[in-house]
Design an enzyme around this catalytic site. Structure first.
Site, PDB file in Angstrom:
ATOM      1  CD  GLU A 127      -0.774  -0.259   3.787  1.00 43.88           C
ATOM      2  OE1 GLU A 127      -0.881  -1.494   3.937  1.00 43.88           O
ATOM      3  OE2 GLU A 127      -1.158   0.580   4.608  1.00 43.88           O
ATOM      4  CE  LYS A 129       7.291   5.396   5.298  1.00 43.74           C
ATOM      5  NZ  LYS A 129       7.295   6.823   5.629  1.00 43.74           N
ATOM      6  CG  ASP A 131       5.638  12.748   2.797  1.00 45.49           C
ATOM      7  OD1 ASP A 131       6.008  12.540   3.971  1.00 45.49           O
ATOM      8  OD2 ASP A 131       6.283  13.426   1.986  1.00 45.49           O
ATOM      9  CE1 TYR A 239      -0.192   3.625   9.455  1.00 50.16           C
ATOM     10  CE2 TYR A 239      -0.866   5.249   7.822  1.00 50.16           C
ATOM     11  CZ  TYR A 239      -0.112   4.895   8.933  1.00 50.16           C
ATOM     12  OH  TYR A 239       0.697   5.807   9.520  1.00 50.16           O
ATOM     13  CE  LYS A 327      11.049   6.927   2.539  1.00 52.41           C
ATOM     14  NZ  LYS A 327      11.814   7.245   3.730  1.00 52.41           N
ATOM     15  CB  CYS A 432      23.565  45.869 -11.656  1.00 53.01           C
ATOM     16  SG  CYS A 432      21.946  45.657 -10.871  1.00 53.01           S
ATOM     17  CB  CYS A 435      20.948  50.083 -10.730  1.00 49.43           C
ATOM     18  SG  CYS A 435      22.484  49.353 -10.154  1.00 49.43           S
ATOM     19  CB  CYS A 456      24.676  45.103  -8.119  1.00 49.52           C
ATOM     20  SG  CYS A 456      24.170  46.823  -8.190  1.00 49.52           S
ATOM     21  CB  CYS A 462      20.887  48.838  -6.980  1.00 52.43           C
ATOM     22  SG  CYS A 462      20.246  47.391  -7.836  1.00 52.43           S
TER      23      CYS A 462
HETATM   24  S1  IVH Z   1       2.449   1.044   9.033  1.00 52.20           S
HETATM   25  C1  IVH Z   1       3.980  -0.878  12.631  1.00 52.20           C
HETATM   26  N1  IVH Z   1       1.500   2.010   6.804  1.00 52.20           N
HETATM   27  O1  IVH Z   1       5.403   5.743   8.031  1.00 52.20           O
HETATM   28  C2  IVH Z   1       4.028  -0.059  11.423  1.00 52.20           C
HETATM   29  N2  IVH Z   1       2.909   3.389   8.093  1.00 52.20           N
HETATM   30  O2  IVH Z   1       8.184   5.087   8.719  1.00 52.20           O
HETATM   31  C3  IVH Z   1       3.160   1.098  11.535  1.00 52.20           C
HETATM   32  N3  IVH Z   1       3.207   5.626   7.181  1.00 52.20           N
HETATM   33  O3  IVH Z   1       5.208   6.316  11.452  1.00 52.20           O
HETATM   34  C4  IVH Z   1       3.194   1.883  10.339  1.00 52.20           C
HETATM   35  N4  IVH Z   1       1.919   5.356   5.423  1.00 52.20           N
HETATM   36  O4  IVH Z   1       3.539   7.542   9.964  1.00 52.20           O
HETATM   37  C5  IVH Z   1       2.276   2.231   7.860  1.00 52.20           C
HETATM   38  N5  IVH Z   1       0.541   2.766   4.842  1.00 52.20           N
HETATM   39  C6  IVH Z   1       1.300   2.971   5.894  1.00 52.20           C
HETATM   40  C7  IVH Z   1       1.926   4.204   6.104  1.00 52.20           C
HETATM   41  C8  IVH Z   1       2.745   4.378   7.217  1.00 52.20           C
HETATM   42  C9  IVH Z   1       2.698   6.202   6.085  1.00 52.20           C
HETATM   43  C10 IVH Z   1       4.124   6.295   8.106  1.00 52.20           C
HETATM   44  C11 IVH Z   1       3.739   6.213   9.535  1.00 52.20           C
HETATM   45  C12 IVH Z   1       4.922   5.651  10.263  1.00 52.20           C
HETATM   46  C13 IVH Z   1       6.011   5.852   9.288  1.00 52.20           C
HETATM   47  C14 IVH Z   1       7.063   4.797   9.467  1.00 52.20           C
END
Ligand code: IVH
Length: 716
Positions: A127, A129, A131, A239, A327, A432, A435, A456, A462
């Site tokens: 799934e 991640k 931000d 999640y 990542k 410049c 000026c 400048c 200026c």
């Molecule tokens: S699971 C036990 N699922 O990533 C694991 N974390 O680097 C609990 N995060 O602190 C996290 N999307 O804030 C999980 N789909 C996702 C996530 C996720 C973002 C963040 C979360 C966590 C950090 C860990």
């Protein structure tokens, strides 16, 4: 009988005196907010401040028709004085180990199998991640009882009131199989669109902008006034979970569907995989579709689907063995460098900027990249060695852009094969563009090396430098005038009716009151209220901390820290002015006194001397002092346990911002430094501290955490 409205009990106020009193309170509270917000020492105790706010509220309740548009009870933007309560998580909020390549993922999956002594690979979920920032929601008997941020993973902050303002977070769980105790975990975030809309609004109001959606979400969730959070469009994806009196399903997939049945939003891109190839295909598909998602993501999270296996795998010190974050690499993209433009800074530096054919990199449309200086354009680095294989950059080139995190986009490479035959090397101006004065590269007398920056020499004539000086003057760490941002400064600078060419003009705006108001309110984007508001915000800053005044002058090499050193050493504006006049007149003793100040060297002394030797600067300086009253510098406490010590803050702080921590340390007589060296006395390390903490331990420097710090300085 008293006639001073501030002394009249609320019950005895007439409508007229109540209106006056509300006006006074609005102004007064704004001033105290600004003092506090600006990191200055508050002038009144918290109790006295609260009393002002309570009085304001009481009058508003008695006279609802008189509530002002700028009432402190309505205002957005300042953080209140209190702090969030701490919450110890029933189960720690873990972080995730990282994978950066397909091989890392294969290794992870194999290690899971090995740990469990399985022949094949157990199914994984994948799934996005998100931000944002993680949040833990505790439900008892199906009702939301508390919401806490991650904090250091063990102890977080209680943000329940704020979480309740988020529409994606149900206050009452719906559906079946709801255990008595449920802790749902997930990510609070802001969509890219909402982030842009909020920043556009802040920009129009002349307020500082947020950097990215994540910081905005964090800043919005950590508002002490939940009315502010309520105005920010925050979202939430569920999640994971923490404490559960019972776990009603046997797999990650099923549990997440159950969370959805209970009323949470869950991510539609979550899928389950048995084979590496398909899993990685999903990863790459998510990566490719990243820009089209409504929110920022920074990778894909894989979790062992079977909860019984998760339990057997358990956790390492702070991350589960059953999950990993894959990542995304720093985003890169090719685009056309349309033009190289020269910007002129406050001190005359000519800075080249690449104007690009807009391109989406990591979900953000990039239109500019920094080019640093003329050597950089030629393909020469700061150390004199070739960069990009020595290739120069030209208008019309096809270039590779990289954007990593919050960093300004960089140009990594240029494609010579795509360069047209008629293209010519960029000619960096020696005049410049604003000026017409000569722009020169100075030679550093110490190293004999040519400065990489071309400057400048126009100084006061200026116009480009003048605008930048004004922007600096009203900026956050100088006069911090609310409602007067870069845009408004440009407007006034170029406005024929109300020209603001020097800082003095800002303070004369109101003087022409009736006339200015009339002129301003007819202009686009201005009305009577906004004009009056601006004049008020300017007036609030007539009393200004001495260091902000000095910093605001925009003298080369006089940064915020140097301004603080000067303010502390001279104490008040009289002493500072007298010393500067002597310095400008060539008084040797004044110079010696100056460079004897800790933190001040020959370069700063020379820059100050140059500034005060210029009669036009002195004219503006004197005129400004007729308008504003720099306040004597607070003498740093000499009896505090950290007086005279050099302190470094590293990692994230949970109970205060970096600026607050810095201001507190300085008030207590400590010097705050950004890097750890043998001169460092104390390192205050929060979660996420890295190289600085390591260096401190190598050097044997005392290290404490945020709580240890608050205890040490008696603020725990
Ligand atoms: S699971 C036990 N699922 O990533 C694991 N974390 O680097 C609990 N995060 O602190 C996290 N999307 O804030 C999980 N789909 C996702 C996530 C996720 C973002 C963040 C979360 C966590 C950090 C860990």
């Amino acid at each position: 009988m008293t006639t001073d409205p501030s002394q009249i009990p609320v019950e005895e106020l007439t409508e007229e005196s109540a209106a006056l009193e509300l006006e006074r309170l609005a102004r007064e509270i704004l001033r105290h907010d600004a003092l506090y917000h600006g990191g200055d020492a508050p002038e009144i105790s918290d109790a006295a401040y609260d009393a002002l706010r309570r009085r304001n509220l009481a009058i508003e309740q008695a006279f609802p028709g008189l509530v002002r548009e700028d009432s402190p009870s309505r205002r957005v933007g300042f953080v209140a004085l209190d702090k969030f309560e701490k919450v110890t998580h029933a189960q720690p909020m873990l972080s995730l180990a990282n994978a950066f390549s397909d091989e890392d993922v294969a290794d992870f999956w194999d290690s899971v199998s090995r740990f469990l002594k399985l022949d094949g690979r157990p199914a994984l979920t994948a799934e996005p991640k998100i931000d944002g920032l993680s949040l833990s929601l505790r439900y008892e008997d199906g009702r939301l009882v508390s919401a806490a941020t991650r904090g250091d993973g063990v102890v977080g902050e209680n943000v329940t009131a704020n979480a309740k303002t988020i529409a994606d977070i149900p206050s009452i769980l719906a559906g079946e199989d709801i255990p008595d105790i449920v802790e749902v975990r997930g990510e609070v975030y802001m969509t890219k669109q909402a982030f842009q809309a909020l920043n556009a609004k802040l920009e129009a109001e002349g307020k500082p902008l947020y950097v990215n959606p994540r910081n905005t979400a964090a800043g919005s969730l950590r508002q002490l006034d939940s009315a502010i959070t309520a105005q920010r469009p925050l979202r939430f994806f569920a999640y994971a979970w923490g404490e559960m009196s019972a776990v009603p399903r046997g797999s990650q997939m099923e549990m997440v569907s159950l969370l959805a049945e209970w009323g949470f939003r869950t991510n539609p891109l979550m899928q389950r995989f048995d084979a590496l190839e398909a899993l990685l295909e999903h990863y790459h598909a998510i990566e490719e579709g990243r820009a089209d998602l409504a929110y920022d993501i920074d990778g894909v999270v894989y979790k062992v689907d079977d909860l019984a296996l998760q339990a057997r795998l358990g956790m390492r010190s702070n991350s589960p063995r059953w999950a990993i974050a894959h990542k995304f690499p720093a985003e890169k993209a090719w685009t056309e460098l349309k033009e190289i433009e020269i910007q002129i800074g406050r001190t005359g530096a000519l800075t080249p900027v690449a104007r690009l054919e807009p391109v989406t990199v990591g979900g953000v449309v990039v239109t500019n990249a920094t080019l640093h200086n003329e050597d950089y354009i030629r393909g020469i680095g700061n150390d004199g060695l070739p960069i990009r294989g020595g290739k120069d950059l030209r208008a019309g080139d096809t270039v590779m852009i990289q954007r990593a995190g919050d960093v300004i986009p960089q140009i990594l490479d240029t494609d010579l094969e795509k360069r047209t035959k008629d293209s010519t090397p960029f000619e960096f101006p020696t005049i410049c563009p604003a000026c017409g004065s000569h722009a020169v590269r100075e030679t550093n007398p110490q190293t004999g090396r040519q400065d990489s920056v071309r400057r400048c020499t126009g100084g006061l004539i200026c116009p480009a430098q003048a605008v930048e000086r004004l922007k600096h003057f009203v900026g956050r760490n100088a006069f911090d005038i609310e409602g007067l941002g870069d845009k408004q400064v440009e407007f006034f600078f170029h406005d024929a009716d109300l020209p603001v060419k020097t800082p003095v003009d800002i303070f004369l705006l109101r003087e022409k009151d009736g006339a200015s108001l009339k002129k301003l309110k007819d202009k686009e984007g201005w009305g009577e209220t906004s004009a009056k508001k601006l004049f008020d915000a300017i007036d609030v800053r007539r009393d200004i901390a001495l260091y902000r005044f000095i910093f605001g002058l925009g003298i080369r090499h006089v940064g915020e820290q140097t301004a603080k050193d000067l303010a502390r050493a001279y104490g008040d504006i009289g002493a500072f002015s007298a010393a500067m006049r002597k310095l400008a007149a060539g008084d040797e003793q004044a110079r010696e006194e100056l460079i004897a100040i800790d933190g001040i060297g020959g370069t700063v002394a020379f820059a100050l001397m140059e500034f005060f030797a210029e009669p036009r600067n002195v004219d503006v300086y004197d005129a400004l002092l007729r308008e504003v009253r720099p306040q004597p510098a607070e003498q740093a406490a000499s009896d505090s346990p950290v007086a005279g010590k050099t302190v470094v803050f590293t990692g994230s702080l949970e109970k205060m911002t970096r600026d607050e921590a810095k201001a507190m340390a300085e008030r207590l007589g400590a010097k705050v430094s950004g890097s750890v060296s043998s001169k460092t006395d104390l390192v205050v390390a929060g979660p996420g501290a890295g190289s600085k903490l390591k260096k401190a331990s190598e050097l044997g420097i005392e290290t404490i955490d945020e709580d240890g710090w608050l205890e040490l300085v008696g603020q725990a």
